[in-house]
Design an enzyme around this catalytic site. Structure first.
Site, PDB file in Angstrom:
ATOM      1  N   GLY A  31       0.797  -1.215   0.000  1.00  0.00           N
ATOM      2  CA  GLY A  31       0.000   0.000   0.000  1.00  0.00           C
ATOM      3  C   GLY A  31       0.831   1.268   0.000  1.00  0.00           C
ATOM      4  CG  HIS A  34       5.093   4.558  -5.326  1.00  0.00           C
ATOM      5  ND1 HIS A  34       5.510   3.730  -6.362  1.00  0.00           N
ATOM      6  CD2 HIS A  34       5.649   4.025  -4.207  1.00  0.00           C
ATOM      7  CE1 HIS A  34       6.297   2.795  -5.883  1.00  0.00           C
ATOM      8  NE2 HIS A  34       6.382   2.928  -4.573  1.00  0.00           N
ATOM      9  N   GLY A  36       5.013   3.670  -9.262  1.00  0.00           N
ATOM     10  CA  GLY A  36       5.729   2.402  -9.458  1.00  0.00           C
ATOM     11  C   GLY A  36       4.762   1.231  -9.299  1.00  0.00           C
ATOM     12  CG  HIS A  37       2.957   0.407  -5.463  1.00  0.00           C
ATOM     13  ND1 HIS A  37       3.116   1.494  -4.646  1.00  0.00           N
ATOM     14  CD2 HIS A  37       3.608  -0.612  -4.848  1.00  0.00           C
ATOM     15  CE1 HIS A  37       3.827   1.157  -3.580  1.00  0.00           C
ATOM     16  NE2 HIS A  37       4.142  -0.117  -3.676  1.00  0.00           N
ATOM     17  CD  GLN A  64       7.169  -7.835   3.767  1.00  0.00           C
ATOM     18  OE1 GLN A  64       6.317  -8.626   3.375  1.00  0.00           O
ATOM     19  NE2 GLN A  64       7.727  -6.951   2.950  1.00  0.00           N
ATOM     20  N   GLY A 154       8.379  -5.796  -8.706  1.00  0.00           N
ATOM     21  CA  GLY A 154       9.245  -4.739  -9.228  1.00  0.00           C
ATOM     22  C   GLY A 154      10.711  -5.104  -9.134  1.00  0.00           C
ATOM     23  CD  GLN A 155      15.117  -4.975 -13.196  1.00  0.00           C
ATOM     24  OE1 GLN A 155      14.582  -4.306 -14.092  1.00  0.00           O
ATOM     25  NE2 GLN A 155      15.916  -5.975 -13.442  1.00  0.00           N
ATOM     26  NE  ARG A 194      10.611   0.891   4.747  1.00  0.00           N
ATOM     27  CZ  ARG A 194      10.403  -0.378   4.394  1.00  0.00           C
ATOM     28  NH1 ARG A 194      10.630  -0.771   3.159  1.00  0.00           N
ATOM     29  NH2 ARG A 194       9.966  -1.259   5.279  1.00  0.00           N
TER      30      ARG A 194
END
Ligand code: AMP
Length: 286
Positions: A31, A34, A36-37, A64, A154-155, A194
């Site tokens: 969540g 952004h 990228g997601h 995690q 994602g990479q 972050r």
């Protein structure tokens, strides 16, 4: 867009889709979405087409996070995320909670975990010893709940993608993983939930990760360079961002993730850097 928060309801739905032969793609996230997601959602749609279904999950997976990490203050904004998913064309948003994902964990009633023992060892695994066990466990659970034929990662989290690819093969999940490129801000900083922890000064200096990757590409462009030499040069390079504190910096084989002693084009580089308590990671193919 349908919102599903119960584990049982998600699995029922997934079984129904499977019986109907519907193609399903999964995009797991924590969540605070952004672009990228959202690029992963787009990639998922490409994979299954308009007739298929795209499921995005939003779950801040506690297993995690290490005991001293940012679980409690990890950014959350479900109303905004819901809107973004809707606009991006997500069909089903899966938002389970801890009580359903790890029922009775505190009392020892939940006790099964998935561990990848090789690729998860170095870098993120060394800095965050319990991290990948949490990741492989939750993704295995999401695979079983959503039953996708495709999952998009994602990479940006290169080692995570490698660990999950290995888990998928080793545990015979009939799922194709797609690893999508890293989306960056205009100044090169990789988008990350972050990033919002950073104050203005830290944000300005955080581009040093991207610049370190670019500088390394340039350094090995015409000839191989000893890893020790390149690391020393980069440590010097990082002093240009006085707020940056290097956690690790590694050059490695992109498939085995084994460190290399001589760095050349085609090798992978990854680094983790602290700005205050905020830890940023990035990587690139050299
Ligand atoms: P997270 O919410 O941080 O767990 O990330 C969920 C997924 O989004 C993971 O597969 C990440 O690798 C991916 N991701 C995170 N940041 C980016 C980015 N800047 N570009 C592309 N994918 C990303």
């Amino acid at each position: 867009m349908k919102i599903v928060s119960s584990v049982a309801a998600m699995q029922r739905l997934a079984l129904k889709w499977r019986r109907a032969g519907t193609r399903v793609a999964l995009v797991p996230t924590m969540g605070y979405l952004h672009d990228g997601h959202l690029s992963l959602v787009k990639r998922a749609r490409q994979a299954v087409g308009q007739a298929g279904l795209v499921v995005a999950s939003i779950y801040i997976n506690p297993t995690q996070f290490g005991p001293k990490e940012d679980l409690a203050k990890y950014p959350r904004d479900l109303p905004r995320d819901t809107q973004l998913c809707q606009t991006a064309g997500v069909d089903v948003l899966f938002t389970p909670d801890n009580a359903e994902m790890y029922p009775g964990k505190a009392e020892g009633a939940y006790s099964t975990f998935v561990v990848e023992e090789s690729l998860a060892q170095g870098m993120e695994g060394a800095s965050r010893p319990t991290h990948f066990c949490g990741v492989t466990t939750v993704v295995a659970k999401l695979f079983n709940l959503v039953l996708p034929e495709v999952a998009v990662f994602g990479q940006k989290d290169y080692q995570q993608a490698a660990v999950l690819q290995r888990m998928t093969e080793d545990l015979n999940f009939p799922i194709k993983l797609i690893i999508a490129p890293t989306l960056r801000a205009d100044d090169g900083l990789a988008l990350s939930s972050r990033n919002q922890y950073l104050n203005a000064e830290e944000r300005a200096q955080a581009t040093i990760l991207f610049h370190a990757l670019e500088a390394s590409k340039l350094a090995v462009k015409s000839k191989p360079v000893a890893a020790a030499r390149l690391k020393a040069d980069l440590q010097e390079f990082l002093t240009a961002a006085p707020l940056a504190r290097l956690d690790y910096l590694e050059f490695f084989d992109p498939l085995t993730l084994q460190p290399v002693s001589k760095v050349q084009r085609g090798h992978q580089m990854a680094l983790a850097v602290f700005f205050g308590k905020t830890r940023l990671i990035d990587n690139a193919r050299l």
